[in-house]
Motif scaffolding. Structure first.
Motif, PDB file in Angstrom:
ATOM      1  N   TYR A 242       0.843  -1.262   0.024  1.00  0.00           N
ATOM      2  CA  TYR A 242       0.109   0.301   0.362  1.00  0.00           C
ATOM      3  C   TYR A 242       1.042   1.172   0.093  1.00  0.00           C
ATOM      4  N   LEU A 243       2.157   1.058   0.632  1.00  0.00           N
ATOM      5  CA  LEU A 243       3.154   2.437   0.349  1.00  0.00           C
ATOM      6  C   LEU A 243       3.349   2.581  -1.015  1.00  0.00           C
ATOM      7  N   GLU A 244       3.590   1.257  -1.511  1.00  0.00           N
ATOM      8  CA  GLU A 244       4.076   2.276  -2.977  1.00  0.00           C
ATOM      9  C   GLU A 244       3.243   2.789  -3.907  1.00  0.00           C
ATOM     10  N   ARG A 245       1.607   1.873  -3.274  1.00  0.00           N
ATOM     11  CA  ARG A 245       0.864   2.749  -4.471  1.00  0.00           C
ATOM     12  C   ARG A 245       0.399   3.656  -4.258  1.00  0.00           C
ATOM     13  N   ALA A 246       0.778   4.279  -2.610  1.00  0.00           N
ATOM     14  CA  ALA A 246       0.756   5.579  -1.717  1.00  0.00           C
ATOM     15  C   ALA A 246       1.611   6.221  -2.558  1.00  0.00           C
ATOM     16  N   ARG A 247       2.531   5.803  -2.561  1.00  0.00           N
ATOM     17  CA  ARG A 247       3.940   7.018  -3.140  1.00  0.00           C
ATOM     18  C   ARG A 247       3.542   7.352  -4.207  1.00  0.00           C
ATOM     19  N   GLU A 248       3.055   6.127  -4.976  1.00  0.00           N
ATOM     20  CA  GLU A 248       3.020   6.799  -6.569  1.00  0.00           C
ATOM     21  C   GLU A 248       2.246   7.355  -7.111  1.00  0.00           C
ATOM     22  N   ALA A 249       0.736   7.569  -6.481  1.00  0.00           N
ATOM     23  CA  ALA A 249      -0.206   8.293  -6.751  1.00  0.00           C
ATOM     24  C   ALA A 249      -0.001   9.914  -5.580  1.00  0.00           C
ATOM     25  N   VAL A 250       0.564   9.758  -4.955  1.00  0.00           N
ATOM     26  CA  VAL A 250       1.081  11.355  -4.112  1.00  0.00           C
ATOM     27  C   VAL A 250       2.496  11.796  -5.275  1.00  0.00           C
ATOM     28  N   ALA A 251       3.269  11.503  -5.289  1.00  0.00           N
ATOM     29  CA  ALA A 251       4.028  11.874  -6.267  1.00  0.00           C
ATOM     30  C   ALA A 251       3.125  12.055  -7.727  1.00  0.00           C
ATOM     31  N   ASP A 252       1.918  11.829  -8.282  1.00  0.00           N
ATOM     32  CA  ASP A 252       1.514  12.739  -9.354  1.00  0.00           C
ATOM     33  C   ASP A 252       0.257  13.496  -9.237  1.00  0.00           C
ATOM     34  N   CYS A 253       0.195  13.234  -7.513  1.00  0.00           N
ATOM     35  CA  CYS A 253      -1.347  14.432  -7.679  1.00  0.00           C
ATOM     36  C   CYS A 253      -0.836  15.586  -7.973  1.00  0.00           C
ATOM     37  N   ASP A 254      -1.945  16.160  -8.146  1.00  0.00           N
ATOM     38  CA  ASP A 254      -2.360  18.311  -7.944  1.00  0.00           C
ATOM     39  C   ASP A 254      -2.370  18.218  -6.674  1.00  0.00           C
ATOM     40  N   GLU A 255      -1.998  18.808  -5.551  1.00  0.00           N
ATOM     41  CA  GLU A 255      -2.135  18.896  -4.175  1.00  0.00           C
ATOM     42  C   GLU A 255      -3.379  19.947  -4.077  1.00  0.00           C
ATOM     43  N   ASN A 256      -3.224  20.541  -5.668  1.00  0.00           N
ATOM     44  CA  ASN A 256      -4.669  21.829  -5.282  1.00  0.00           C
ATOM     45  C   ASN A 256      -6.253  21.402  -5.527  1.00  0.00           C
ATOM     46  N   SER A 257      -6.090  19.695  -6.328  1.00  0.00           N
ATOM     47  CA  SER A 257      -7.253  18.932  -6.532  1.00  0.00           C
ATOM     48  C   SER A 257      -7.949  18.663  -5.521  1.00  0.00           C
ATOM     49  N   LYS A 258      -9.692  18.554  -5.996  1.00  0.00           N
ATOM     50  CA  LYS A 258     -10.169  18.463  -4.279  1.00  0.00           C
ATOM     51  C   LYS A 258      -9.775  16.519  -3.926  1.00  0.00           C
ATOM     52  N   ALA A 259     -10.187  16.566  -2.622  1.00  0.00           N
ATOM     53  CA  ALA A 259     -10.438  15.157  -1.868  1.00  0.00           C
ATOM     54  C   ALA A 259     -11.852  15.578  -1.577  1.00  0.00           C
ATOM     55  N   HIS A 260     -12.146  13.988  -1.302  1.00  0.00           N
ATOM     56  CA  HIS A 260     -13.397  13.816  -1.002  1.00  0.00           C
ATOM     57  C   HIS A 260     -13.950  13.053   0.492  1.00  0.00           C
ATOM     58  N   LEU A 261     -13.592  14.173   1.507  1.00  0.00           N
ATOM     59  CA  LEU A 261     -13.856  12.831   2.672  1.00  0.00           C
ATOM     60  C   LEU A 261     -14.734  12.503   3.036  1.00  0.00           C
ATOM     61  N   SER A 262     -14.709  11.976   4.837  1.00  0.00           N
ATOM     62  CA  SER A 262     -16.485  11.337   5.293  1.00  0.00           C
ATOM     63  C   SER A 262     -17.265  13.185   6.339  1.00  0.00           C
ATOM     64  N   TYR A 263     -15.972  13.822   6.329  1.00  0.00           N
ATOM     65  CA  TYR A 263     -16.874  15.709   6.523  1.00  0.00           C
ATOM     66  C   TYR A 263     -16.648  16.323   5.371  1.00  0.00           C
ATOM     67  N   GLY A 264     -16.631  16.092   4.164  1.00  0.00           N
ATOM     68  CA  GLY A 264     -16.561  17.272   3.240  1.00  0.00           C
ATOM     69  C   GLY A 264     -15.337  16.931   2.678  1.00  0.00           C
ATOM     70  N   ASP A 265     -16.088  18.008   1.700  1.00  0.00           N
ATOM     71  CA  ASP A 265     -14.484  18.128   0.381  1.00  0.00           C
ATOM     72  C   ASP A 265     -13.290  19.138   1.161  1.00  0.00           C
ATOM     73  N   THR A 266     -12.370  18.902   0.826  1.00  0.00           N
ATOM     74  CA  THR A 266     -10.631  19.603   1.145  1.00  0.00           C
ATOM     75  C   THR A 266      -9.732  19.096  -0.094  1.00  0.00           C
ATOM     76  N   SER A 267      -8.707  19.832   0.344  1.00  0.00           N
ATOM     77  CA  SER A 267      -7.674  20.276  -1.032  1.00  0.00           C
ATOM     78  C   SER A 267      -7.056  18.725  -0.396  1.00  0.00           C
ATOM     79  N   VAL A 268      -6.196  18.376  -1.781  1.00  0.00           N
ATOM     80  CA  VAL A 268      -5.576  17.338  -1.677  1.00  0.00           C
ATOM     81  C   VAL A 268      -4.166  17.675  -0.225  1.00  0.00           C
ATOM     82  N   ALA A 269      -3.939  18.960  -0.674  1.00  0.00           N
ATOM     83  CA  ALA A 269      -2.423  18.932   0.053  1.00  0.00           C
ATOM     84  C   ALA A 269      -3.292  19.011   1.509  1.00  0.00           C
ATOM     85  N   ASP A 270      -4.559  19.397   1.816  1.00  0.00           N
ATOM     86  CA  ASP A 270      -4.777  19.342   3.227  1.00  0.00           C
ATOM     87  C   ASP A 270      -5.207  18.212   4.036  1.00  0.00           C
TER      88      ASP A 270
END
Length: 191
Positions: free
Chosen positions: A83-111
Protein backbone atom coordinates in the motif's frame (compact mmCIF):
# COMPACT_ATOMS: atom_id res chain seq x y z
CA UNK A 1 7.62 21.71 3.93
CA UNK A 2 5.04 20.92 1.27
CA UNK A 3 2.18 18.55 1.97
CA UNK A 4 3.74 15.94 -0.30
CA UNK A 5 7.07 16.22 1.52
CA UNK A 6 5.46 16.00 4.94
CA UNK A 7 3.46 12.95 3.91
CA UNK A 8 6.62 11.28 2.55
CA UNK A 9 8.48 12.03 5.78
CA UNK A 10 5.62 10.65 7.89
CA UNK A 11 5.36 7.36 6.03
CA UNK A 12 9.15 6.93 6.19
CA UNK A 13 8.96 7.28 9.97
CA UNK A 14 6.01 4.88 10.12
CA UNK A 15 7.85 2.36 7.97
CA UNK A 16 10.92 2.55 10.22
CA UNK A 17 8.78 1.46 13.18
CA UNK A 18 6.48 -0.94 11.32
CA UNK A 19 9.40 -3.12 10.17
CA UNK A 20 10.59 -3.56 13.77
CA UNK A 21 7.38 -5.14 15.09
CA UNK A 22 7.89 -8.77 16.06
CA UNK A 23 5.15 -11.41 16.13
CA UNK A 24 5.33 -11.66 19.91
CA UNK A 25 4.47 -7.95 20.22
CA UNK A 26 1.17 -7.99 18.32
CA UNK A 27 -1.01 -8.17 21.44
CA UNK A 28 0.83 -5.44 23.38
CA UNK A 29 -1.19 -2.40 24.44
CA UNK A 30 -0.72 0.95 22.69
CA UNK A 31 -1.40 4.58 23.63
CA UNK A 32 -4.58 4.15 21.55
CA UNK A 33 -6.39 2.62 24.51
CA UNK A 34 -8.78 0.38 22.58
CA UNK A 35 -6.11 -1.00 20.23
CA UNK A 36 -3.34 -3.51 20.62
CA UNK A 37 -0.31 -3.41 18.31
CA UNK A 38 -1.91 -5.53 15.59
CA UNK A 39 -5.08 -3.42 15.54
CA UNK A 40 -3.01 -0.22 15.38
CA UNK A 41 -0.94 -1.63 12.51
CA UNK A 42 -4.11 -2.59 10.65
CA UNK A 43 -5.45 0.94 11.16
CA UNK A 44 -2.22 2.42 9.78
CA UNK A 45 -2.40 0.17 6.70
CA UNK A 46 -6.11 0.98 6.31
CA UNK A 47 -5.43 4.73 6.33
CA UNK A 48 -2.55 4.26 3.90
CA UNK A 49 -4.68 2.13 1.57
CA UNK A 50 -7.10 5.04 1.03
CA UNK A 51 -4.43 7.54 -0.04
CA UNK A 52 -4.16 6.57 -3.70
CA UNK A 53 -7.92 6.65 -4.17
CA UNK A 54 -8.45 9.93 -2.31
CA UNK A 55 -5.69 11.84 -4.14
CA UNK A 56 -7.10 10.51 -7.43
CA UNK A 57 -10.41 12.21 -6.58
CA UNK A 58 -12.50 9.20 -5.63
CA UNK A 59 -15.28 9.64 -3.11
CA UNK A 60 -15.84 7.58 0.03
CA UNK A 61 -18.88 6.01 -1.67
CA UNK A 62 -16.85 5.03 -4.73
CA UNK A 63 -14.24 3.25 -2.63
CA UNK A 64 -16.90 1.75 -0.39
CA UNK A 65 -15.77 -1.20 1.72
CA UNK A 66 -12.72 -2.09 -0.38
CA UNK A 67 -10.39 -1.77 2.61
CA UNK A 68 -12.60 -3.07 5.40
CA UNK A 69 -11.40 -5.98 7.51
CA UNK A 70 -7.95 -7.40 8.09
CA UNK A 71 -5.45 -5.85 5.70
CA UNK A 72 -2.39 -7.32 7.42
CA UNK A 73 -2.87 -10.97 6.54
CA UNK A 74 0.08 -13.17 7.40
CA UNK A 75 2.70 -10.53 6.57
CA UNK A 76 1.95 -7.09 7.97
CA UNK A 77 5.14 -5.52 6.64
CA UNK A 78 4.53 -6.80 3.11
CA UNK A 79 0.99 -5.45 3.25
CA UNK A 80 2.29 -2.10 4.47
CA UNK A 81 4.91 -1.96 1.69
CA UNK A 82 2.35 -2.82 -1.01
CA UNK A 83 0.00 0.00 0.00
CA UNK A 84 2.94 2.33 0.61
CA UNK A 85 4.22 1.91 -2.94
CA UNK A 86 0.75 2.54 -4.32
CA UNK A 87 0.35 5.66 -2.14
CA UNK A 88 3.79 7.03 -3.02
CA UNK A 89 3.14 6.73 -6.75
CA UNK A 90 -0.28 8.40 -6.44
CA UNK A 91 1.04 11.23 -4.27
CA UNK A 92 3.97 11.89 -6.62
CA UNK A 93 1.55 12.30 -9.53
CA UNK A 94 -1.25 14.18 -7.77
CA UNK A 95 -2.21 17.86 -7.92
CA UNK A 96 -2.16 19.24 -4.35
CA UNK A 97 -4.76 21.85 -5.37
CA UNK A 98 -7.34 19.31 -6.54
CA UNK A 99 -10.25 18.20 -4.36
CA UNK A 100 -10.15 15.40 -1.83
CA UNK A 101 -13.58 14.03 -0.97
CA UNK A 102 -13.52 12.99 2.69
CA UNK A 103 -16.20 11.72 5.06
CA UNK A 104 -16.62 15.17 6.61
CA UNK A 105 -16.62 17.06 3.30
CA UNK A 106 -14.34 18.25 0.55
CA UNK A 107 -10.91 19.73 1.14
CA UNK A 108 -7.76 20.17 -0.92
CA UNK A 109 -5.49 17.22 -1.58
CA UNK A 110 -2.76 19.22 0.19
CA UNK A 111 -4.84 19.46 3.36
CA UNK A 112 -5.70 15.77 3.10
CA UNK A 113 -2.00 14.85 2.77
CA UNK A 114 -1.18 16.93 5.85
CA UNK A 115 -3.93 15.15 7.77
CA UNK A 116 -2.87 11.72 6.51
CA UNK A 117 0.77 12.48 7.27
CA UNK A 118 -0.10 13.66 10.76
CA UNK A 119 -2.09 10.47 11.37
CA UNK A 120 0.76 8.23 10.21
CA UNK A 121 3.39 10.12 12.17
CA UNK A 122 1.42 10.16 15.42
CA UNK A 123 0.59 6.47 15.03
CA UNK A 124 4.24 5.73 14.30
CA UNK A 125 4.98 7.25 17.70
CA UNK A 126 2.14 5.20 19.25
CA UNK A 127 3.51 2.01 17.70
CA UNK A 128 7.02 2.87 18.81
CA UNK A 129 5.84 3.40 22.38
CA UNK A 130 4.12 0.01 22.36
CA UNK A 131 7.18 -1.92 21.14
CA UNK A 132 9.88 0.14 22.86
CA UNK A 133 11.22 2.03 19.82
CA UNK A 134 11.95 5.74 20.14
CA UNK A 135 10.35 7.94 17.48
CA UNK A 136 11.69 11.48 17.36
CA UNK A 137 10.02 13.89 14.95
CA UNK A 138 11.87 16.38 12.83
CA UNK A 139 11.42 19.67 14.74
CA UNK A 140 10.16 21.60 11.70
CA UNK A 141 7.59 18.88 10.94
CA UNK A 142 6.44 18.81 14.57
CA UNK A 143 6.10 22.62 14.52
CA UNK A 144 4.13 22.56 11.27
CA UNK A 145 1.72 19.89 12.57
CA UNK A 146 1.43 21.62 15.94
CA UNK A 147 0.48 24.91 14.26
CA UNK A 148 -2.14 23.15 12.12
CA UNK A 149 -3.62 21.34 15.13
CA UNK A 150 -3.60 24.50 17.26
CA UNK A 151 -5.69 26.29 14.63
CA UNK A 152 -8.44 23.66 14.84
CA UNK A 153 -11.30 24.38 17.21
CA UNK A 154 -11.97 21.00 18.88
CA UNK A 155 -9.57 18.15 18.30
CA UNK A 156 -11.50 15.80 20.59
CA UNK A 157 -14.77 16.10 18.62
CA UNK A 158 -15.85 12.79 17.18
CA UNK A 159 -13.46 10.85 19.40
CA UNK A 160 -10.54 11.17 16.99
CA UNK A 161 -8.18 12.23 19.79
CA UNK A 162 -8.18 11.86 23.55
CA UNK A 163 -8.38 15.04 25.61
CA UNK A 164 -5.19 17.10 25.66
CA UNK A 165 -2.54 16.29 28.23
CA UNK A 166 -1.01 19.08 30.28
CA UNK A 167 2.69 19.74 29.69
CA UNK A 168 4.99 22.56 30.83
CA UNK A 169 5.37 25.55 28.52
CA UNK A 170 9.08 24.69 28.33
CA UNK A 171 8.34 21.27 26.74
CA UNK A 172 9.75 20.63 23.28
CA UNK A 173 7.49 20.91 20.25
CA UNK A 174 7.09 17.14 19.81
CA UNK A 175 5.94 16.79 23.43
CA UNK A 176 3.51 19.69 22.94
CA UNK A 177 2.13 18.19 19.73
CA UNK A 178 1.65 14.78 21.31
CA UNK A 179 0.04 16.36 24.38
CA UNK A 180 -2.36 18.37 22.23
CA UNK A 181 -3.39 15.08 20.60
CA UNK A 182 -3.96 13.36 23.94
CA UNK A 183 -0.66 11.56 24.31
CA UNK A 184 1.81 11.55 27.17
CA UNK A 185 5.53 11.29 26.44
CA UNK A 186 5.88 8.98 29.43
CA UNK A 187 3.07 6.60 28.39
CA UNK A 188 5.36 3.54 28.28
CA UNK A 189 6.50 4.14 31.85
CA UNK A 190 2.94 4.05 33.18
CA UNK A 191 1.27 1.30 31.17
Amino acid sequence: MTAKELFAYAVEQATAVMVQVEDGQLKLPTPDTEWDVRTLMNHMVYELAWVADIVAGKTIAEVGTAYDGDLLGDDAVESWRRYLERAREAVADCDENSKAHLSYGDTSVADYLLEAGNDQLIHAWDLGQAIGVSVVFDEAVARQLYDIAAAQSDLTAGGMYAPAVSVPESANIQTKLLAMLGRSEDWAEHR
